[in-house]
Design an enzyme around this catalytic site. Structure first.
Site, PDB file in Angstrom:
ATOM      1  N   GLU A  37       0.626  -1.004   0.035  1.00 30.24           N
ATOM      2  CA  GLU A  37       0.029   0.169   0.080  1.00 30.24           C
ATOM      3  C   GLU A  37       0.995   1.371   0.090  1.00 30.24           C
ATOM      4  OE1 GLU A  37      -3.646  -1.882   2.522  1.00 30.24           O
ATOM      5  OE2 GLU A  37      -2.342  -0.602   3.457  1.00 30.24           O
ATOM      6  N   CYS A  91       3.335   8.474   1.033  1.00 25.36           N
ATOM      7  CA  CYS A  91       4.355   7.701   1.738  1.00 25.36           C
ATOM      8  C   CYS A  91       4.179   6.353   1.257  1.00 25.36           C
ATOM      9  CB  CYS A  91       3.104   7.550   3.031  1.00 25.36           C
ATOM     10  SG  CYS A  91       3.802   6.433   4.358  1.00 25.36           S
ATOM     11  N   CYS A 100       7.341  -6.851   7.193  1.00 22.82           N
ATOM     12  CA  CYS A 100       8.536  -6.210   7.883  1.00 22.82           C
ATOM     13  C   CYS A 100       9.199  -7.204   8.759  1.00 22.82           C
ATOM     14  CB  CYS A 100       8.192  -4.833   8.520  1.00 22.82           C
ATOM     15  SG  CYS A 100       9.684  -3.847   9.300  1.00 22.82           S
ATOM     16  N   CYS A 123       8.391  -4.374  15.675  1.00 22.79           N
ATOM     17  CA  CYS A 123       8.130  -3.367  16.575  1.00 22.79           C
ATOM     18  C   CYS A 123       6.679  -3.658  17.328  1.00 22.79           C
ATOM     19  CB  CYS A 123       8.031  -1.827  16.142  1.00 22.79           C
ATOM     20  SG  CYS A 123       9.764  -1.634  15.441  1.00 22.79           S
ATOM     21  N   CYS A 167       3.485  -1.700  16.165  1.00 27.22           N
ATOM     22  CA  CYS A 167       3.402  -1.498  14.834  1.00 27.22           C
ATOM     23  C   CYS A 167       2.331  -2.888  14.208  1.00 27.22           C
ATOM     24  CB  CYS A 167       4.483  -1.503  14.013  1.00 27.22           C
ATOM     25  SG  CYS A 167       4.301  -1.056  12.220  1.00 27.22           S
ATOM     26  N   CYS A 184      -0.555   5.984  10.418  1.00 28.97           N
ATOM     27  CA  CYS A 184       0.716   5.155  10.648  1.00 28.97           C
ATOM     28  C   CYS A 184       0.605   3.908  11.472  1.00 28.97           C
ATOM     29  CB  CYS A 184       1.564   6.273  11.789  1.00 28.97           C
ATOM     30  SG  CYS A 184       1.988   7.823  10.959  1.00 28.97           S
TER      31      CYS A 184
HETATM   32  N1  SAH Z   1      10.507   1.031   9.579  1.00 24.91           N
HETATM   33  C1  SAH Z   1      10.415   2.354   9.288  1.00 24.91           C
HETATM   34  C2  SAH Z   1       9.214   3.025   8.285  1.00 24.91           C
HETATM   35  C3  SAH Z   1       8.181   3.007   8.670  1.00 24.91           C
HETATM   36  S1  SAH Z   1       7.574   4.221   9.182  1.00 24.91           S
HETATM   37  C4  SAH Z   1      10.567   2.974  10.408  1.00 24.91           C
HETATM   38  O1  SAH Z   1      10.534   2.326  11.654  1.00 24.91           O
HETATM   39  O2  SAH Z   1      10.935   4.368  10.675  1.00 24.91           O
HETATM   40  C5  SAH Z   1       6.117   4.058  10.132  1.00 24.91           C
HETATM   41  C6  SAH Z   1       6.306   5.225  11.292  1.00 24.91           C
HETATM   42  O3  SAH Z   1       5.002   4.664  12.081  1.00 24.91           O
HETATM   43  C7  SAH Z   1       7.234   5.032  12.382  1.00 24.91           C
HETATM   44  O4  SAH Z   1       7.782   6.168  12.824  1.00 24.91           O
HETATM   45  C8  SAH Z   1       6.642   4.044  13.412  1.00 24.91           C
HETATM   46  O5  SAH Z   1       7.159   4.468  14.653  1.00 24.91           O
HETATM   47  C9  SAH Z   1       5.191   4.430  13.382  1.00 24.91           C
HETATM   48  N2  SAH Z   1       4.130   3.625  13.861  1.00 24.91           N
HETATM   49  C10 SAH Z   1       3.900   2.358  13.784  1.00 24.91           C
HETATM   50  N3  SAH Z   1       2.937   1.868  14.145  1.00 24.91           N
HETATM   51  C11 SAH Z   1       2.185   2.783  14.629  1.00 24.91           C
HETATM   52  C12 SAH Z   1       0.877   3.120  15.477  1.00 24.91           C
HETATM   53  N4  SAH Z   1       0.350   2.095  15.645  1.00 24.91           N
HETATM   54  N5  SAH Z   1       0.764   4.271  15.831  1.00 24.91           N
HETATM   55  C13 SAH Z   1       1.094   5.332  15.467  1.00 24.91           C
HETATM   56  N6  SAH Z   1       2.743   5.227  14.664  1.00 24.91           N
HETATM   57  C14 SAH Z   1       3.018   4.073  14.394  1.00 24.91           C
END
Ligand code: SAH
Length: 346
Positions: free
Chosen positions: A94, A107, A114, A118, A121, A332
């Site tokens: 996406e 984006c 992945c 984390c 996420c 996000c």
């Molecule tokens: N792997 C890279 C790119 C993914 S960016 C990275 O970690 O930066 C995605 C962004 O969304 C990251 O800053 C992550 O911390 C944030 N993110 C992931 N899950 C989220 C959630 N449930 N709510 C808010 N932000 C989130």
């Protein structure tokens, strides 16, 4: 290579020059083809009317021009647009377009799934299926641009871009080249969970903005929510930020997902200021977006306000991200294109 043919969308201009040199063709031909691909959005060599007929025929025999078409498009009440692309092998990714008054940001995804895992996420709850090719990365932009003009690119969709560095660097060379997609370095940002050696390599190979998903102010908390921290703890990560060669006088973007009761206290804000005291940075506060994959909660508005004001009082540039596109799961950490594949394969 596809059916023994080279996908020209996987080639940087230098790669294309070498490809053509192998066929005894001049380098300016490569520039012509590159411009057709990215500035005129050509989908076939036959369209490239200023190329000699025999070159067009040679290219058709030796190469293909891959393309992505959105299989689905969801438009949020706030105008956010989520594009679902199906790849050759049936996987999906996406891209999310976030319209803002003076700057529309796209984006894009760099992997299917992945491996970073984390805890907060949603993408991290799927395993890594595979890396995207440079062509698949670039084609997300080409496809969305046919629909809406794109001003900024952020590698903040699915995946960890620095875990797919070779293809991401190739894609960046196409995105940034004057004969390619022509984005200025100021308008392109790569976001990482903190792969330290790859941050250094990225800085050596291209000039591009960097965002780091910090998300915690102590190793204890970061170890827990971002397993990569056990390999590259805060001290190493912040050293890598300090030495990252930013374009011009830019700042590193520090992303900080605020999670209720975990990292949203005033103490955290104070520690954050200390950690970033000698790093030119701007801070994006992202209130955690709740989803079924995780029991964490969004912070109270009061906690966000206190955190935000404290950073401002210490003269940081701070933006608190509003949850755009939440009604279409485009916010996000909510992208879940992988879901339909994993459900389908059960
Ligand atoms: N792997 C890279 C790119 C993914 S960016 C990275 O970690 O930066 C995605 C962004 O969304 C990251 O800053 C992550 O911390 C944030 N993110 C992931 N899950 C989220 C959630 N449930 N709510 C808010 N932000 C989130």
């Amino acid at each position: 290579m596809m059916n023994g043919k080279t996908d020209v969308k996987n080639l940087t201009l230098d790669d294309l020059i070498a490809f053509l040199a192998g066929k005894g063709k001049e380098r300016y031909r490569a520039r012509q083809i590159f411009k057709w691909l990215y500035q005129k959005d050509a989908r076939s060599f036959a369209e490239m009317t200023d190329l000699a007929k025999d070159l067009r025929r040679d290219m058709e025999e030796a190469a293909i021009i891959s393309n992505l078409e959105p299989e689905a498009l969801e438009v949020s009440r706030d105008g956010t647009r989520k594009y679902l692309f199906r790849l050759e092998d049936g996987n999906t990714v996406e891209s999310v377009l976030i319209p803002e008054e003076d700057r529309t940001t796209l984006c894009i995804s760099s992997q299917v799934g992945c491996a970073m895992a984390c805890e907060f996420c949603l993408t991290g709850t799927f395993r890594l299926a595979r890396n995207l090719t440079a062509a698949e990365i670039v084609n997300q932009i080409c496809a969305v641009r046919r629909d809406v003009p794109v001003r900024n690119i952020v590698f903040m969709g699915m995946g960890e871009p620095l875990a797919n560095l070779d293809n991401v660097v190739k894609a960046l060379k196409i995105i940034l080249h004057d004969d390619g997609l022509q984005f200025s370095t100021r308008r392109v940002t790569v976001s990482t969970a903190g792969l330290v050696p790859e941050m250094e390599r990225l800085g050596r190979e291209v000039t591009v903005n960097l965002a780091v998903s910090l998300n915690a102010t102590t190793d204890d908390v970061r170890d827990r929510i971002m397993p990569i921290n056990r390999k590259y703890p805060l001290r190493m990560l912040l050293d890598a930020c300090r030495s990252y060669p930013l374009p011009g006088r830019r700042k590193i973007t520090i992303e900080y997902v605020m999670i209720k009761g975990l990292n949203d206290s005033l103490e955290d804000a104070k520690r954050l200021v200390k950690l970033l005291s000698d790093i030119p940075s701007k801070i994006n506060l992202i209130p955690f977006n709740e989803h079924d994959g995780c029991s964490f909660k969004s912070p109270e508005q009061g906690a966000i306000d206190v955190f935000h004001s404290y950073l401002l009082s210490k003269h940081f540039t701070v933006i608190t991200r509003s949850s755009r596109g939440a009604d279409i799961s485009a916010a996000c950490g909510q992208l879940k294109g992988k879901l339909d594949k994993s459900v389908a394969s059960i």
